[in-house]
Design a protein around this motif. Structure first.
Motif, PDB file in Angstrom:
ATOM      1  N   LYS A  42      34.454  28.517  24.991  1.00 36.09           N
ATOM      2  CA  LYS A  42      35.650  29.109  25.472  1.00 36.09           C
ATOM      3  C   LYS A  42      36.319  30.397  24.548  1.00 36.09           C
ATOM      4  O   LYS A  42      37.068  31.394  25.214  1.00 36.09           O
ATOM      5  N   TYR A  43      36.064  30.564  23.556  1.00 34.27           N
ATOM      6  CA  TYR A  43      36.216  31.758  22.741  1.00 34.27           C
ATOM      7  C   TYR A  43      35.589  32.952  23.376  1.00 34.27           C
ATOM      8  O   TYR A  43      36.351  33.855  23.341  1.00 34.27           O
ATOM      9  N   LEU A  44      34.409  33.139  23.657  1.00 35.50           N
ATOM     10  CA  LEU A  44      33.672  33.950  24.142  1.00 35.50           C
ATOM     11  C   LEU A  44      34.156  34.521  25.552  1.00 35.50           C
ATOM     12  O   LEU A  44      34.376  35.585  25.799  1.00 35.50           O
ATOM     13  N   VAL A  45      34.535  33.414  26.407  1.00 34.87           N
ATOM     14  CA  VAL A  45      35.177  33.766  27.689  1.00 34.87           C
ATOM     15  C   VAL A  45      36.378  34.370  27.517  1.00 34.87           C
ATOM     16  O   VAL A  45      36.918  35.541  28.179  1.00 34.87           O
ATOM     17  N   SER A  46      37.380  33.701  26.726  1.00 35.28           N
ATOM     18  CA  SER A  46      38.600  34.397  26.503  1.00 35.28           C
ATOM     19  C   SER A  46      38.526  35.776  25.892  1.00 35.28           C
ATOM     20  O   SER A  46      39.238  36.734  26.410  1.00 35.28           O
ATOM     21  N   ASP A  47      37.516  36.085  25.106  1.00 34.33           N
ATOM     22  CA  ASP A  47      37.441  37.569  24.295  1.00 34.33           C
ATOM     23  C   ASP A  47      36.843  38.457  25.477  1.00 34.33           C
ATOM     24  O   ASP A  47      37.482  39.505  25.758  1.00 34.33           O
ATOM     25  N   MET A  48      36.015  38.149  26.406  1.00 38.89           N
ATOM     26  CA  MET A  48      35.664  38.710  27.340  1.00 38.89           C
ATOM     27  C   MET A  48      36.525  39.122  28.498  1.00 38.89           C
ATOM     28  O   MET A  48      36.719  40.461  28.757  1.00 38.89           O
ATOM     29  N   ILE A  49      37.605  38.111  28.849  1.00 36.75           N
ATOM     30  CA  ILE A  49      38.583  38.343  29.792  1.00 36.75           C
ATOM     31  C   ILE A  49      39.590  39.396  29.090  1.00 36.75           C
ATOM     32  O   ILE A  49      39.951  40.347  29.841  1.00 36.75           O
ATOM     33  N   THR A  50      39.788  39.398  27.840  1.00 34.12           N
ATOM     34  CA  THR A  50      40.598  40.272  27.151  1.00 34.12           C
ATOM     35  C   THR A  50      40.147  41.810  27.122  1.00 34.12           C
ATOM     36  O   THR A  50      40.684  42.688  27.489  1.00 34.12           O
ATOM     37  N   CYS A  51      38.643  41.895  26.788  1.00 30.57           N
ATOM     38  CA  CYS A  51      38.124  42.998  26.792  1.00 30.57           C
ATOM     39  C   CYS A  51      38.258  43.670  28.379  1.00 30.57           C
ATOM     40  O   CYS A  51      38.477  45.071  28.522  1.00 30.57           O
ATOM     41  N   LEU A  52      37.860  42.911  29.236  1.00 31.71           N
ATOM     42  CA  LEU A  52      38.012  43.438  30.428  1.00 31.71           C
ATOM     43  C   LEU A  52      39.429  43.877  31.159  1.00 31.71           C
ATOM     44  O   LEU A  52      39.473  44.908  31.527  1.00 31.71           O
ATOM     45  N   ARG A  53      40.154  43.146  30.594  1.00 29.89           N
ATOM     46  CA  ARG A  53      41.641  43.283  30.884  1.00 29.89           C
ATOM     47  C   ARG A  53      42.321  44.622  30.256  1.00 29.89           C
ATOM     48  O   ARG A  53      42.719  45.707  30.788  1.00 29.89           O
ATOM     49  N   GLN A  54      41.859  44.917  28.935  1.00 27.76           N
ATOM     50  CA  GLN A  54      42.153  46.034  28.136  1.00 27.76           C
ATOM     51  C   GLN A  54      41.522  47.427  28.589  1.00 27.76           C
ATOM     52  O   GLN A  54      42.099  48.481  28.256  1.00 27.76           O
ATOM     53  N   THR A  55      40.485  47.268  29.261  1.00 27.41           N
ATOM     54  CA  THR A  55      39.814  48.361  29.805  1.00 27.41           C
ATOM     55  C   THR A  55      39.833  48.699  31.327  1.00 27.41           C
ATOM     56  O   THR A  55      39.323  49.405  32.073  1.00 27.41           O
ATOM     57  N   ASN A  56      40.804  47.891  31.729  1.00 25.18           N
ATOM     58  CA  ASN A  56      41.435  48.028  33.195  1.00 25.18           C
ATOM     59  C   ASN A  56      40.393  47.611  34.215  1.00 25.18           C
ATOM     60  O   ASN A  56      40.067  48.148  35.240  1.00 25.18           O
ATOM     61  N   HIS A  57      39.353  46.717  33.907  1.00 26.04           N
ATOM     62  CA  HIS A  57      38.339  46.322  34.808  1.00 26.04           C
ATOM     63  C   HIS A  57      38.961  45.000  35.399  1.00 26.04           C
ATOM     64  O   HIS A  57      38.262  43.819  35.230  1.00 26.04           O
ATOM     65  N   ILE A  58      39.938  44.980  36.226  1.00 29.85           N
ATOM     66  CA  ILE A  58      40.662  43.595  36.509  1.00 29.85           C
ATOM     67  C   ILE A  58      39.633  42.851  37.478  1.00 29.85           C
ATOM     68  O   ILE A  58      39.467  41.624  37.319  1.00 29.85           O
ATOM     69  N   ASP A  59      39.027  43.694  38.526  1.00 28.34           N
ATOM     70  CA  ASP A  59      38.051  43.045  39.455  1.00 28.34           C
ATOM     71  C   ASP A  59      36.967  42.587  38.846  1.00 28.34           C
ATOM     72  O   ASP A  59      36.627  41.331  39.120  1.00 28.34           O
ATOM     73  N   ALA A  60      36.300  43.099  37.870  1.00 26.77           N
ATOM     74  CA  ALA A  60      35.140  42.607  37.068  1.00 26.77           C
ATOM     75  C   ALA A  60      35.632  41.213  36.449  1.00 26.77           C
ATOM     76  O   ALA A  60      35.100  40.457  36.226  1.00 26.77           O
ATOM     77  N   GLY A  61      37.037  41.212  35.913  1.00 31.10           N
ATOM     78  CA  GLY A  61      37.411  40.052  35.267  1.00 31.10           C
ATOM     79  C   GLY A  61      37.624  38.710  36.136  1.00 31.10           C
ATOM     80  O   GLY A  61      37.227  38.071  35.639  1.00 31.10           O
ATOM     81  N   PHE A  62      38.051  39.063  37.253  1.00 32.98           N
ATOM     82  CA  PHE A  62      38.090  37.980  38.219  1.00 32.98           C
ATOM     83  C   PHE A  62      36.738  37.427  38.523  1.00 32.98           C
ATOM     84  O   PHE A  62      36.364  36.437  38.522  1.00 32.98           O
ATOM     85  N   ARG A  63      35.748  38.388  38.546  1.00 34.71           N
ATOM     86  CA  ARG A  63      34.265  38.050  38.979  1.00 34.71           C
ATOM     87  C   ARG A  63      33.913  37.204  37.772  1.00 34.71           C
ATOM     88  O   ARG A  63      33.085  36.230  37.917  1.00 34.71           O
ATOM     89  N   PHE A  64      33.987  37.897  36.454  1.00 32.21           N
ATOM     90  CA  PHE A  64      33.517  37.050  35.275  1.00 32.21           C
ATOM     91  C   PHE A  64      34.194  35.697  35.352  1.00 32.21           C
ATOM     92  O   PHE A  64      33.339  34.657  35.062  1.00 32.21           O
ATOM     93  N   PHE A  65      35.416  35.569  35.515  1.00 29.95           N
ATOM     94  CA  PHE A  65      35.837  34.365  35.517  1.00 29.95           C
ATOM     95  C   PHE A  65      35.493  33.377  36.601  1.00 29.95           C
ATOM     96  O   PHE A  65      35.231  32.149  36.043  1.00 29.95           O
ATOM     97  N   GLU A  66      35.062  33.723  37.545  1.00 25.66           N
ATOM     98  CA  GLU A  66      34.374  33.066  38.863  1.00 25.66           C
ATOM     99  C   GLU A  66      33.216  32.627  38.243  1.00 25.66           C
ATOM    100  O   GLU A  66      32.655  31.345  38.519  1.00 25.66           O
ATOM    101  N   LEU A  67      32.258  33.387  37.586  1.00 28.75           N
ATOM    102  CA  LEU A  67      31.079  33.176  37.432  1.00 28.75           C
ATOM    103  C   LEU A  67      30.578  32.257  36.199  1.00 28.75           C
ATOM    104  O   LEU A  67      30.033  31.245  35.928  1.00 28.75           O
ATOM    105  N   TYR A  68      31.748  32.676  35.050  1.00 29.52           N
ATOM    106  CA  TYR A  68      31.703  31.580  33.922  1.00 29.52           C
ATOM    107  C   TYR A  68      32.982  30.721  33.790  1.00 29.52           C
ATOM    108  O   TYR A  68      32.898  29.964  32.729  1.00 29.52           O
TER     109      TYR A  68
END
Length: 68
Positions: A42-68
């Protein structure tokens, strides 16, 4: 590399606000782990979502969330 070390490195980069570096590190090393291993950290997933959000990769964040 162990999953713990992988997660720690991404967390370290996130804390240093090196979001793009964290994303690149994930991309270059994710093949060493199963999707299930990543999803269960859960820490890795949370950190990755934060990084995607901070770099404005919102669509990639949703795909990441769906995959993991």
């Amino acid at each position: 590399m162990m999953l713990f070390d992988f997660s720690r490195q991404i967390g370290k980069l996130k804390r240093e606000e090196k979001y793009q570096e964290a994303l690149n590190f994930f991309k270059n090393n994710k093949a060493n782990f199963t999707n299930e291993q990543i999803a269960q950290n859960k820490y890795l997933v949370s950190d990755m979502i934060t990084c995607l959000r901070q770099t404005n990769h919102i669509d990639a964040g949703f795909r990441f969330f769906e995959l993991y």
